[in-house]
Write an enzyme that holds these catalytic residues in place. Structure first.
Site, PDB file in Angstrom:
ATOM      1  N   GLY A  49       0.875  -1.179   0.000  1.00  0.00           N
ATOM      2  CA  GLY A  49       0.000   0.000   0.000  1.00  0.00           C
ATOM      3  C   GLY A  49       0.898   1.210   0.000  1.00  0.00           C
ATOM      4  CD  GLU A  50       2.714   5.635  -0.418  1.00  0.00           C
ATOM      5  OE1 GLU A  50       2.499   5.106  -1.518  1.00  0.00           O
ATOM      6  OE2 GLU A  50       3.834   6.081  -0.072  1.00  0.00           O
ATOM      7  CB  SER A  51       5.422   2.617   3.983  1.00  0.00           C
ATOM      8  OG  SER A  51       6.137   3.539   3.214  1.00  0.00           O
ATOM      9  CB  CYS A  81       5.167  -3.789  -1.425  1.00  0.00           C
ATOM     10  SG  CYS A  81       5.638  -2.565  -2.622  1.00  0.00           S
ATOM     11  NE  ARG A 108       8.393   5.054   1.034  1.00  0.00           N
ATOM     12  CZ  ARG A 108       7.632   6.130   1.149  1.00  0.00           C
ATOM     13  NH1 ARG A 108       8.066   7.193   1.800  1.00  0.00           N
ATOM     14  NH2 ARG A 108       6.431   6.150   0.595  1.00  0.00           N
ATOM     15  CB  ILE A 136       3.052  -1.989  -7.595  1.00  0.00           C
ATOM     16  CG1 ILE A 136       2.427  -3.145  -8.390  1.00  0.00           C
ATOM     17  CG2 ILE A 136       2.275  -0.702  -7.823  1.00  0.00           C
ATOM     18  CD1 ILE A 136       1.056  -3.555  -7.890  1.00  0.00           C
ATOM     19  NE  ARG A 137       3.834   4.766  -6.287  1.00  0.00           N
ATOM     20  CZ  ARG A 137       4.402   5.704  -5.543  1.00  0.00           C
ATOM     21  NH1 ARG A 137       5.472   6.359  -5.992  1.00  0.00           N
ATOM     22  NH2 ARG A 137       3.921   6.021  -4.386  1.00  0.00           N
ATOM     23  CG  HIS A 172       2.326  -6.262  -4.512  1.00  0.00           C
ATOM     24  ND1 HIS A 172       1.514  -5.796  -3.499  1.00  0.00           N
ATOM     25  CD2 HIS A 172       3.120  -5.234  -4.861  1.00  0.00           C
ATOM     26  CE1 HIS A 172       1.822  -4.540  -3.241  1.00  0.00           C
ATOM     27  NE2 HIS A 172       2.787  -4.171  -4.066  1.00  0.00           N
ATOM     28  CD  GLU A 174      -0.215  -8.843  -2.375  1.00  0.00           C
ATOM     29  OE1 GLU A 174       0.863  -9.471  -2.337  1.00  0.00           O
ATOM     30  OE2 GLU A 174      -0.278  -7.600  -2.439  1.00  0.00           O
TER      31      GLU A 174
HETATM   32  N1  GLN Z   1       5.995   2.878  -2.585  1.00  0.00           N
HETATM   33  C1  GLN Z   1       5.215   2.386  -1.502  1.00  0.00           C
HETATM   34  C2  GLN Z   1       5.802   2.782  -0.152  1.00  0.00           C
HETATM   35  O1  GLN Z   1       6.958   3.032  -0.047  1.00  0.00           O
HETATM   36  C3  GLN Z   1       5.081   0.901  -1.553  1.00  0.00           C
HETATM   37  C4  GLN Z   1       4.308   0.485  -2.772  1.00  0.00           C
HETATM   38  C5  GLN Z   1       3.581  -0.794  -2.609  1.00  0.00           C
HETATM   39  O2  GLN Z   1       3.335  -1.279  -1.505  1.00  0.00           O
HETATM   40  N2  GLN Z   1       3.158  -1.332  -3.719  1.00  0.00           N
HETATM   41  O3  GLN Z   1       5.090   2.814   0.801  1.00  0.00           O
END
Ligand code: GLN
Length: 198
Positions: A49-51, A81, A108, A136-137, A172, A174
């Site tokens: 997600g987004e940390s 992630c 990151r 993903i990112r 990921h 999942e």
């Molecule tokens: N870029 C996100 C972060 O640093 C992680 C991206 C992801 O979980 N797919 O939080």
């Protein structure tokens, strides 16, 4: 024997996808929204997600100490992630430290804008066939201490690792229909359960 229950921290991110994988392996899942629920699970997934957002929610709902306590009990945690970023002891170019539960330094969004998201066939330690890894990112592990076992690298960067009861992946698992990476975690949970009754 009662079924193993795997929790998924339910504050933000790719939660349902993990739940599906857990069920596919015939296990019970619990989406954790309250700290008390941590006592009901044998292992915990910190989803992608987004940390930074997830950390804010961890603080808002007072999950920080209960998560540390969960780990102190030796209960397995799997961070994918953003979940991996939360577990690291250090984040490159940042003074922020989140849970500080694994001796890794992570970078990151590390693969740069050109390759924001990609899929690749990855060789993972102990998996006979390559794993289709979706990034993903994604972060990668820039450095790890000696007690961290490296499970996979991509382009020379560490993208999956394990230290004691903690497992992390940059990608990921999942989001694929391949359960083998989750199985690595489930085996850690099973071993831990056996140790506890010994
Ligand atoms: N870029 C996100 C972060 O640093 C992680 C991206 C992801 O979980 N797919 O939080």
């Amino acid at each position: 024997m009662t079924k193993l229950t795997i929790g998924v921290l339910g504050l933000q991110g790719a939660i349902e996808e993990h739940v599906k994988h857990i069920h596919d392996l015939g296990l019970q899942s619990l989406i954790i929204k309250k700290t008390e629920q941590l006592g009901e699970v044998d292992g915990l997934i910190l989803p992608g997600g987004e940390s930074t957002t997830m950390r804010k929610l961890i603080d808002r709902y007072e999950f920080f100490e209960p998560l540390k306590e969960f780990s102190n009990q030796g209960k397995p945690i799997f961070g994918t992630c953003a979940g991996m970023v939360l577990l690291a002891k250090e984040i490159t170019d940042s003074n922020t430290i989140h849970l500080n539960l694994m001796d890794i330094s992570v970078k990151r969004n590390a693969f740069g804008r050109q390759v924001d998201s990609f899929v690749t066939k990855l060789d993972v330690k102990n998996l006979k066939q390559p794993f289709n890894a979706i990034f993903i990112r994604a972060p990668y592990i820039e450095s790890a201490s000696e007690n961290v076992e490296i499970l996979a690298t991509y382009d020379g960067k560490i993208v999956a690792a394990k230290q004691d009861h903690i497992l992390v992946s940059s990608f990921h698992p999942e989001l694929t229909d391949d359960n083998r990476f989750l199985e690595i975690f489930v085996n850690m949970v099973k071993e831990q359960k056996v140790d506890m009754v010994r």
